[in-house]
Design an enzyme around this catalytic site. Structure first.
Site, PDB file in Angstrom:
ATOM      1  N   ARG A 323       0.956  -1.237  -0.249  1.00  0.00           N
ATOM      2  CA  ARG A 323       0.067  -0.076   0.041  1.00  0.00           C
ATOM      3  C   ARG A 323       0.715   1.151   0.019  1.00  0.00           C
ATOM      4  O   ARG A 323       2.083   1.191   0.379  1.00  0.00           O
ATOM      5  CB  ARG A 323      -0.939   0.130   1.163  1.00  0.00           C
ATOM      6  CG  ARG A 323      -1.988  -1.171   1.440  1.00  0.00           C
ATOM      7  CD  ARG A 323      -2.798  -1.142   2.671  1.00  0.00           C
ATOM      8  NE  ARG A 323      -3.610  -2.220   2.950  1.00  0.00           N
ATOM      9  CZ  ARG A 323      -4.744  -2.369   2.155  1.00  0.00           C
ATOM     10  NH1 ARG A 323      -5.141  -1.716   1.490  1.00  0.00           N
ATOM     11  NH2 ARG A 323      -5.380  -3.527   2.516  1.00  0.00           N
ATOM     12  N   GLY A 327      -1.527   4.953  -3.930  1.00  0.00           N
ATOM     13  CA  GLY A 327      -2.589   3.529  -4.451  1.00  0.00           C
ATOM     14  C   GLY A 327      -1.986   2.360  -4.101  1.00  0.00           C
ATOM     15  O   GLY A 327      -0.965   2.249  -3.025  1.00  0.00           O
ATOM     16  N   ASP A 441      12.138  11.039  -5.736  1.00  0.00           N
ATOM     17  CA  ASP A 441      11.680  10.298  -4.436  1.00  0.00           C
ATOM     18  C   ASP A 441      12.612   9.136  -4.326  1.00  0.00           C
ATOM     19  O   ASP A 441      12.066   7.971  -4.223  1.00  0.00           O
ATOM     20  CB  ASP A 441      10.221  10.063  -4.648  1.00  0.00           C
ATOM     21  CG  ASP A 441       9.649   9.405  -3.436  1.00  0.00           C
ATOM     22  OD1 ASP A 441      10.159   9.880  -2.322  1.00  0.00           O
ATOM     23  OD2 ASP A 441       8.582   8.953  -3.369  1.00  0.00           O
TER      24      ASP A 441
END
Length: 594
Positions: A323, A327, A441
């Site tokens: 998770r 999403g 990221d």
């Protein structure tokens, strides 16, 4: 002077030396004189003005490559050059020249004819214009010619077909007129050909002669006004692995023989005018990706290529493996051999909000244009009103690299291998993609592993394409993960490749210390803790992971810790590039195993 300052000095001296690539670090005096004269053409490049000097060897300069005591390569990519330095060909042993991503605006630089040993020429992403010279055959030793992203016009001269040693010919995104010259079929060594986005081609047919290119592995002719059929001579392209003829006006029945090309793995023919029924043998193919959409074909593509219905039915709780903020990720078996794919469903309850939709398209745009062994492979996408779905190759170890419970099992050699793999993927994004891509990221949980611990960078939902190499841009909002975000990004939303370098530095510190990116018992993140450790004059060894801190590993672990410090420097300009990081890690691995 404290120990930290001495460490930085040592590393700042060591980094440039790695660029010599273990070759002789001294060149002839006349070549050094030529390079120092060339420096006057590069006044807008402050790094070159500082590095190129009498006291250092040109082989240590990042822009220069050497072999056997002579300069053989020069990379002046993104240096704000507007004219070809006339003295460049006085370097008589030059085999590689890159002038990509500058501001040239003249005709094709025929002055480079004088570089008699030139093998690789890259002048992509400039503003060159006019026709290609008909005597371009004089560059007879070229093996690679990249003219991508310029304004060249006129017809492509048949003389290109006389560059008999050419292996790579990239002409996409220009304003060439007419059609594809048949003479290209004479390039018997050609391995890749890209003639995409030739909007001024006039009802161009594909010459039958291209079927003679027995060594051709990649063919891209996208959106170039192609008409007619795919020549039957293409059935002889026994080495072809990748063919993309999308968004043209090709027509006729889809040739059955195209599915018999033994090496073909990627076939894109969408948005043409092919008609007829699909061959029944299509389900037995070795093709990995197939897109025949927006044609007039009848018959159902087997599930191997038409995954939508099967995937949507299996987005269930029992297949859920992760998770995230955007999403969920599912593991779904496909095909008769029950192989698996990883499916990322980007959604927010029952409604897809604008931010998540942007992430979906960012990831789709980024991954659809890049291929690298250390970047996760995007297989296809599915879009509907409630969710956007991305289908990836499945990695056996889709979990965070580092956590106290899981990470202990990884040896130092495994950790070093993971660091090198992830660094190579990130280096490709920064230095080999045009324009460069910033991930935004990078973190341990976005580095996935297969069963052999091959690392792949994943999750490109926040990726940003830069205007040019080395540029800094302002993001509309700060995004990323706490503990990995570079200071300049957190405070001023300034994003650059050095922002990724900072994040990767945190990963290196995790790898070598076994610690998580945020210390729960202290008001600081891992990078701040590591810097404080050194500034307080503590031993490097005291910061290392006790589980793998063996005497045989200490030197390499110390060096990776130091590299992590360099990458997480508060001053972005002081951080190394990812290319330098890869070179350091490879050198450390070599020394560690010697």
């Amino acid at each position: 002077m404290n120990k930290y300052h001495d460490l930085m000095i040592i590393f700042l001296v060591t980094f440039p030396l790695l660029h010599a690539n273990a070759q002789t670090t001294f060149v002839k005096d006349d070549e050094k004189t030529i390079l120092l004269k060339l420096k006057s053409y590069l006044r807008n490049s402050s790094d070159i003005q500082q590095r190129w000097n009498l006291s250092s060897s040109p082989c240590s300069w990042p822009e220069i490559s050497c072999s056997h005591g002579s300069v053989t390569g020069i990379n002046l990519k993104d240096k704000n050059l507007n004219s070809t330095p006339p003295i460049i060909c006085k370097l008589k042993n030059l085999t590689r020249i890159s002038l990509a991503s500058n501001i040239f605006s003249g005709l094709f630089p025929t002055a480079l004819y004088n570089c008699s040993k030139l093998r690789v020429l890259d002048i992509s992403f400039n503003q060159f214009h006019g026709p290609l010279p008909t005597d371009i055959y004089r560059m007879s030793r070229l093996t690679s010619l990249d003219l991508t992203g310029n304004n060249f016009n006129g017809t492509i001269p048949g003389a290109v077909g006389q560059l008999s040693e050419l292996k790579h010919l990239h002409l996409r995104n220009n304003k060439f007129e007419g059609s594809i010259p048949r003479e290209i079929g004479n390039l018997s060594n050609l391995e890749s050909l890209d003639m995409s986005y030739m909007e001024k081609f006039e009802l161009a047919t594909i010459p039958e002669e291209l079927g003679k290119l027995k060594n051709l592995k990649q063919l891209r002719i996208i959106q170039s006004n192609l008409i007619g059929n795919i020549p039957e001579t293409f059935s002889s392209l026994s080495s072809l692995r990748y063919m993309d003829l999308s968004v043209n006006s090709l027509t006729g029945s889809l040739p059955v023989w195209i599915f018999g090309l033994e090496q073909l793995r990627y076939l894109y023919l969408q948005s043409n005018g092919f008609y007829g029924s699909l061959p029944t043998s299509i389900g037995e193919l070795k093709i990995f990706r197939l897109d025949l959409s927006s044609n007039r074909l009848s018959g159902k593509i087997p599930f191997k290529y038409d995954k939508e219905s099967e995937i949507l039915l299996n987005l269930t709780e029992e297949n859920l493996i992760g998770r995230g903020g955007s999403g969920n990720v599912y593991q779904i078996s496909v095909n008769e051999d029950r192989s698996h794919v990883a499916v990322k469903r980007i959604c927010n309850d029952r409604k897809l909000d604008n931010n998540l939709e942007k992430q979906f398209f960012a990831e789709l745009q980024t991954l659809s244009g890049i291929r690298h062994v250390n970047i996760v492979t995007l297989i296809c996408c599915i879009s509907n009103e409630k969710s956007k779905i991305l289908v990836y190759e499945y990695m056996q170890r889709c979990e965070s690299l580092i956590s106290p419970a899981k990470y202990v099992a990884l040896t130092w050699d495994a950790r070093l291998r993971i660091a090198i793999g992830a660094a190579c993927g990130l280096c490709y994004m920064h230095h080999d993609c045009s324009p460069p891509i910033v991930h935004r990221d990078i973190k341990s949980s976005n580095i996935l592993l297969d069963n052999e611990l091959n690392a792949k960078v994943a999750d490109f939902g926040l990726a940003k394409v830069l205007a040019k190499h080395g540029h800094t841009e302002t993001a509309s909002a700060v995004a990323g993960t706490f503990g990995y975000i570079a200071p300049e990004y957190a405070y001023a939303a300034k994003v650059s490749m050095k922002s990724d370098v900072y994040s990767f530095g945190v990963v290196l510190l995790e790898l070598v210390t076994g610690e998580e990116p945020v210390h729960r018992d202290e008001d600081m993140n891992l990078a701040q803790w590591a810097w404080k450790h050194i500034e307080e004059d503590k031993l490097f060894e005291d910061a290392l992971d006790e589980e793998i801190k063996e005497s045989a590993n200490l030197k390499a672990m110390n060096d990776v810790f130091k590299l992590g410090l360099m990458c997480t420097n508060k001053v972005a300009s002081v951080r190394p590039s990812m290319k330098e990081v890869v070179q350091v890690l490879l050198l450390l691995a070599t020394n560690h195993h010697s």
